[in-house]
Design a protein around this motif. Structure first.
Motif, short mmCIF file in Angstrom:
data_model
loop_
_atom_site.label_atom_id
_atom_site.label_comp_id
_atom_site.label_asym_id
_atom_site.label_seq_id
_atom_site.Cartn_x
_atom_site.Cartn_y
_atom_site.Cartn_z
N THR A 1 0.86 -1.28 -0.14
CA THR A 1 -0.12 0.04 -0.06
C THR A 1 0.77 1.32 0.07
O THR A 1 2.00 1.25 0.42
CB THR A 1 -0.95 0.04 1.20
N ILE A 2 0.00 2.35 -0.48
CA ILE A 2 0.84 3.69 -0.27
C ILE A 2 0.89 4.21 1.00
O ILE A 2 -0.15 4.26 1.80
CB ILE A 2 0.16 4.65 -1.40
N PRO A 3 2.22 4.43 1.55
CA PRO A 3 2.31 4.71 3.03
C PRO A 3 1.45 6.01 3.31
O PRO A 3 1.37 7.18 2.86
CB PRO A 3 3.70 5.00 3.28
N ASP A 4 0.66 6.13 4.42
CA ASP A 4 -0.20 7.07 5.04
C ASP A 4 0.52 8.29 5.19
O ASP A 4 0.28 9.34 5.05
CB ASP A 4 -1.04 6.68 6.14
N CYS A 5 2.04 7.72 5.73
CA CYS A 5 2.70 9.07 6.42
C CYS A 5 3.37 10.00 5.21
O CYS A 5 3.81 11.25 5.49
CB CYS A 5 4.00 8.40 7.07
N LEU A 6 3.12 9.83 4.02
CA LEU A 6 3.37 10.62 2.89
C LEU A 6 2.71 12.04 3.20
O LEU A 6 3.29 13.12 2.61
CB LEU A 6 2.98 10.44 1.65
N GLU A 7 1.62 12.21 3.96
CA GLU A 7 0.93 13.48 4.03
C GLU A 7 1.75 14.41 4.94
O GLU A 7 1.52 15.47 5.03
CB GLU A 7 -0.50 13.16 4.92
N ASN A 8 3.09 13.95 5.51
CA ASN A 8 3.80 14.77 6.55
C ASN A 8 4.86 15.38 5.56
O ASN A 8 5.56 16.27 6.02
CB ASN A 8 4.47 13.76 7.36
N LEU A 9 4.76 15.09 4.28
CA LEU A 9 5.69 15.69 3.57
C LEU A 9 5.16 16.98 2.95
O LEU A 9 4.62 17.13 1.71
CB LEU A 9 6.35 14.84 2.11
N SER A 10 5.17 18.10 3.49
CA SER A 10 4.43 19.32 3.73
C SER A 10 5.14 20.16 2.33
O SER A 10 4.46 20.95 1.75
CB SER A 10 4.55 20.14 4.84
N TYR A 11 6.37 19.81 1.90
CA TYR A 11 6.96 20.55 0.78
C TYR A 11 6.70 19.92 -0.52
O TYR A 11 6.83 20.32 -1.53
CB TYR A 11 8.32 20.80 0.98
N LEU A 12 6.16 18.56 -0.64
CA LEU A 12 6.14 17.87 -1.73
C LEU A 12 5.14 18.66 -2.95
O LEU A 12 3.84 18.90 -2.29
CB LEU A 12 5.40 16.36 -1.23
N GLN A 13 5.81 18.39 -4.05
CA GLN A 13 5.01 18.99 -5.12
C GLN A 13 4.63 18.01 -6.06
O GLN A 13 3.71 18.00 -6.88
CB GLN A 13 6.15 20.09 -5.70
N THR A 14 5.48 17.04 -6.49
CA THR A 14 5.50 16.05 -7.39
C THR A 14 5.64 14.78 -6.55
O THR A 14 6.48 14.40 -6.22
CB THR A 14 6.35 16.11 -8.49
N LEU A 15 4.57 13.76 -6.69
CA LEU A 15 4.63 12.57 -6.53
C LEU A 15 4.13 11.53 -7.64
O LEU A 15 3.17 11.64 -8.00
CB LEU A 15 3.42 12.05 -5.19
N ASP A 16 5.18 10.88 -8.09
CA ASP A 16 5.01 9.77 -9.09
C ASP A 16 5.34 8.59 -8.60
O ASP A 16 6.54 7.90 -8.50
CB ASP A 16 5.81 10.38 -10.30
N LEU A 17 4.10 7.76 -8.70
CA LEU A 17 4.06 6.29 -8.32
C LEU A 17 3.74 5.33 -9.30
O LEU A 17 3.28 4.51 -9.29
CB LEU A 17 3.41 6.02 -6.97
N GLN A 18 3.52 5.93 -10.70
CA GLN A 18 2.66 5.10 -11.47
C GLN A 18 3.87 3.99 -12.05
O GLN A 18 4.72 3.87 -11.94
CB GLN A 18 2.68 6.14 -13.01
N LEU A 19 3.03 3.20 -12.91
CA LEU A 19 3.42 2.07 -13.34
C LEU A 19 4.39 1.31 -12.14
O LEU A 19 5.43 0.73 -12.41
CB LEU A 19 4.50 2.26 -14.38
N ASN A 20 3.60 0.72 -11.32
CA ASN A 20 4.08 -0.25 -10.27
C ASN A 20 2.93 -1.29 -9.80
O ASN A 20 2.01 -1.36 -10.66
CB ASN A 20 4.40 0.58 -9.14
N ASN A 21 3.08 -1.73 -8.86
CA ASN A 21 2.00 -2.81 -8.44
C ASN A 21 1.46 -2.47 -7.24
O ASN A 21 0.95 -3.51 -6.20
CB ASN A 21 2.45 -4.14 -8.39
N PHE A 22 1.12 -1.18 -6.88
CA PHE A 22 0.41 -0.88 -5.57
C PHE A 22 -0.97 -1.22 -5.41
O PHE A 22 -1.66 -1.33 -6.47
CB PHE A 22 0.55 0.80 -5.31
N ILE A 23 -1.43 -1.70 -4.17
CA ILE A 23 -2.78 -1.98 -4.06
C ILE A 23 -3.29 -1.29 -2.79
O ILE A 23 -2.77 -0.44 -2.43
CB ILE A 23 -2.65 -3.61 -3.59
N GLY A 24 -4.64 -1.59 -2.64
CA GLY A 24 -5.41 -0.95 -1.42
C GLY A 24 -5.72 0.39 -2.05
O GLY A 24 -6.00 0.60 -3.34
N LYS A 25 -6.33 1.26 -1.20
CA LYS A 25 -6.86 2.40 -1.38
C LYS A 25 -5.89 3.62 -1.51
O LYS A 25 -4.65 3.65 -0.73
CB LYS A 25 -7.66 2.79 -0.40
#
Length: 808
Positions: A639-663
């Motif tokens: 799953t995609i880690p929930d804690c990514l919300e803590n990255l307050s300076y994040l402008q680009t998040l690219d997780l495409q073309l993987n095998n992530f599951i869940g919500k």
């Protein structure tokens, strides 16, 4: 060049004034004039900025000293009358005409209060000035006066010979009765930025009536309403004409170039000003010519060679074409020549390389061709040589590196070939730019005898061989080394390389070469940026190899064959690019260990297109400075880690073309997030409503997942959204009518195809996609621009293609 012009004018005026003012008188100055000056002193203050000092110390004025001996005061050596007051650059603050004490100086001939901070509107406070019945020179330049130029000024002071109101806060139309100042020899009304303006009638009257003018300076006076025909009436006495940045337009009369006494002509920064250079009869005394960034057309005439007094020429940024005539043999005084950014073609004129006094020569950004001369013994004073962006061919002659005064050589973007000649007598040259040529062969050893080099750019050539540490070790001043895109050039990997030091080196670019191993010999420098992308580095980087890079902030190892990293080089990385390698296994959990303070300052982390597998460790969220995180095109799962919300300076998040599951985590509350790419995974559930708070979001790609949801109507409220991809999911139901009423003010691409939407599609929605009329921004890559202007929506089991006519 405009500043040079102004300096020359000031020098010329200063000489003129000093030559007419008598030495200090032996007579005691008249008491009433002394008292007038002392009263004026009480109405102003002295306040210098920071480290500046007043040129004249007005505080030293006192009754115990003859006022004719005061700083800044000149008297007639017969009568004792005060005839001159110079308080320029004296940090004066106050209102110039707060009193009428200076009006008692009835014999005052010149007054210079330039470059102070005197305030007030001359329109309201000039009554006392009109009492200067004998005033012959007035300089109020570089003050902070505010207001229109008073018309009375020109009615009362008809004896003025020198008038300088430049660089003040005046605004509005220059009064027509300025033409009453028929004795004027010098007029300077130049301003900070087009606040003053001339109309055509006013300038016509000036040109006809001021027949004694020798200097006319109107830089950045708005002359957009002025016709060009009045220039034909300018005084034949005119020596200096400066009209830079005046918004002149139309075809400039060639007769102005032929005024018999003209020495200085500046017309730069008038983009709509066209015209042609005269084929014959230039003013023979012309010394300074600046027509840069205008619209002059045609060719450079052979008569240009008759300007034997010319010192400086700037014709850059015009539409000149044809060959440069080889007529420089008689231009022995020429020190500055620029024909850059024109459309000139043909060979380089040979006589241009015989100019013994030339210090700056710029022929860059033309279509010049042919070789450089094999031998040049002149150009000993040359400090700047611009030949880049042409089609110059042949070899790089060694004399270029032996010029004693040249700090920078730029021959980039030409067709030069190699090998580079051996340098016989290396000079003190500091920068060499030879990028984008066809130079082949090895870099000659003599090249590394240029011990004063701070910048060496040999990128994008055909160089070959091996660069060894002992070769570079001589260049102790080197700060930037760029040899990228030389596919046959490699780097020494000798164990002795670590023994050499490069104390000034901050930037190294070896991208696109034949480097096979992570280097050793830059570790003992203060290196900040290292680019080894597109090489043949294989295997891993051990902890030993990663040590000693304490200053490294930017590291690019993309497009190599790396399989493992025991540790990242350096402790202060800000940007790390590992894209397109063979990294495999878990996602560098050792390097991301929160107990190891390696990546505290990391802002960009790109590790896409590798063979990483497993979960994304929560320790990645400790990279609190991240603005860009790209883990795309791997085999990551979980799953995609929930804690990514803590990255307050994040402008680009690219997780495409993987095998992530869940919500998708319902935790994206990030005003900085502009690009969210989660497409081509196995994500399920709803689109998180928390994304409504990501008001900076420009790209949202959730395509090719297993999301099941109605169309999230809140998406239409995202003010910056330009790309929305929801294709190949399980969205269902009808599109809400509310989105048809939404502006979608920034939306350029929308793809809703291969879903389960039903119902009808409002044409109003298509009409609201107004941003599709605009040119797409550069960051829209080809995979998005394939859909530019197209709306694909699957309705009732069929994909309907809608083209917004007139918007594509």
């Amino acid at each position: 060049m405009g500043s040079l012009c102004l300096v020359l004018v000031i020098l010329q005026l200063s000489w003129s004034l000093s030559s007419t003012v008598a030495p200090p008188s032996s007579h005691l100055c008249l008491l009433h004039q002394r008292d007038a000056l002392l009263h004026f002193k009480t109405t102003i203050s002295v306040d210098c900025f920071r480290d500046s000092y007043p040129k004249i110390d007005i505080e030293s004025w006192n009754k115990s000293i003859d006022c004719c001996s005061w700083e800044g005061v000149e008297c007639d050596n017969v009568t004792g009358h005060v005839i001159g007051v110079d308080l320029s650059h004296s940090c004066l603050v106050g209102s110039l005409f707060a009193n009428n004490s200076l009006s008692q100086l009835h014999n005052l001939q010149w007054l210079d209060l330039s470059s102070n901070n005197l305030e007030g509107s001359l329109l309201e406070n000039t009554s006392s000035l009109f009492h200067f019945h004998g005033l012959r020179r007035l300089n109020l330049a570089d003050n902070a006066f505010d207001g229109a130029i008073p018309t009375e000024l020109f009615i009362q002071l008809v004896s003025l010979t020198h008038l300088n109101l430049s660089s003040n806060g005046f605004y509005g139309l220059i009064p027509h009765n300025i033409n009453l100042l028929s004795s004027l020899v010098s007029l300077d009304l130049s301003s900070y930025g087009l606040d003053l303006r001339f109309d055509s009638q006013g300038f016509d009257m000036l040109a006809r009536n001021l027949t004694k003018l020798r200097n006319l300076v109107l830089d950045t006076v708005d002359m957009s309403d002025v016709a060009l025909t009045p220039f034909l009436n300018l005084s034949s006495s005119l020596e200096h004409l400066s009209l830079s940045g005046c918004k002149l337009h139309g075809e400039f009369p060639t007769q102005v170039f032929q005024l018999p006494n003209l020495k200085v002509l500046y017309l730069s920064e008038n983009e709509s000003l066209t015209g042609y250079l005269p084929n014959t009869s230039w003013s023979s005394g012309l010394e300074l010519l600046d027509l840069s960034n205008c619209g002059f057309r045609g060719s450079i005439p052979a008569s240009f060679g008759n300007l034997t007094q010319i010192i400086s020429v700037d014709l850059s940024g015009n539409s000149l074409e044809g060959q440069i005539p080889d007529v420089f043999g008689n231009l022995r005084k020429l020190t500055f020549l620029s024909f850059s950014s024109c459309s000139l073609s043909g060979p380089l004129p040979i006589t241009i390389f015989n100019l013994t006094k030339i210090t700056r020569l710029d022929l860059s950004s033309n279509h010049l061709e042919g070789p450089l001369p094999n031998h040049v013994s002149e150009l000993q004073l040359l400090e700047e040589l611009g030949l880049s962006n042409n089609s110059i061919s042949g070899v790089v002659p060694s004399w270029l590196f032996t010029l004693p005064s040249l700090p920078r050589l730029d021959l980039s973007y030409n067709k030069l070939v190699g090998p580079i000649d051996r340098i016989q007598k290396p000079s003190s040259i500091q920068e060499v730019h030879l990028r984008y040529n066809n130079i082949g062969g090895p870099i000659p050893d003599s090249f590394f005898d240029l011990v004063n080099l701070t910048w060496l750019d040999l990128s994008s050539n055909n160089l070959s061989g091996v660069i060894k540490s002992d070769m570079l070790s001589k260049l102790t001043s080197l700060e930037v080394l760029d040899v990228s895109n030389n596919s046959l050039l490699s780097l020494s990997t000798s164990g002795n390389d670590v023994n050499y030091s490069f104390p000034q080196l901050t930037t190294v670019n070896f991208s696109g070469c034949s480097v096979r191993q992570f280097p050793n010999f830059f570790r003992t420098s203060n290196l900040e940026s290292l680019d080894l992308s597109n090489n043949r580095i294989s295997g891993g980087i051990s902890k030993w190899e990663a040590e000693g890079w304490e200053g490294l902030q930017w590291l690019d190892l993309s497009h190599n064959f790396l399989t493992a990293l025991e540790q990242f080089p350096g402790n202060n990385l800000g940007k790390l690019n590992l894209h397109s390698n063979l990294l495999q296994g878990p996602i560098l959990s050792t390097c991301l260990n929160p107990q190891i303070p390696i990546l505290k300052e990391l802002e960009e982390f790109i590790i896409s297109e590798n063979k990483l597998a497993g979960n994304v460790p929560s320790s990645i969220c400790n990279l609190s400075s991240l603005a860009l995180l790209d883990l795309s095109e791997n085999s990551l799962s979980g799953t995609i880690p929930d804690c990514l919300e803590n990255l307050s300076y994040l402008q680009t998040l690219d997780l495409q073309l993987n095998n992530f599951i869940g919500k998708i985590p319902n935790s994206f509350v990030n005003n900085s997030l502009s690009r969210l790419l989660l497409n081509d995974n196995q994500l399920e559930g709803l689109v998180p409503s928390s994304l409504v708070y990501s008001t900076s979001l420009e790209i949202l790609n959730l395509g090719n997942n297993k999301l099941t949801d109605r169309f999230p109507r809140w998406i239409a409220s995202l003010p910056s959204l330009q790309v929305l991809i929801l294709r190949f999911n399980r969205f269902y139901g009808s599109l809400p009518h509310s989105i048809a009423s939404s502006n979608f003010s920034a939306l350029r691409i929308i793809d809703l195809s291969a879903n389960e939407f039903t119902g009808t599609l409002s044409t109003k929605l298509l009409r609201n996609l107004k941003a599709m009329k605009d040119k797409p921004r550069e960051w829209l890559n080809s995979s998005y621009t394939d859909f530019f202007g197209i709306v694909d929506i699957e309705l009732d089991g069929k994909i309907q293609h809608f083209s917004s006519l007139g918007m594509i």
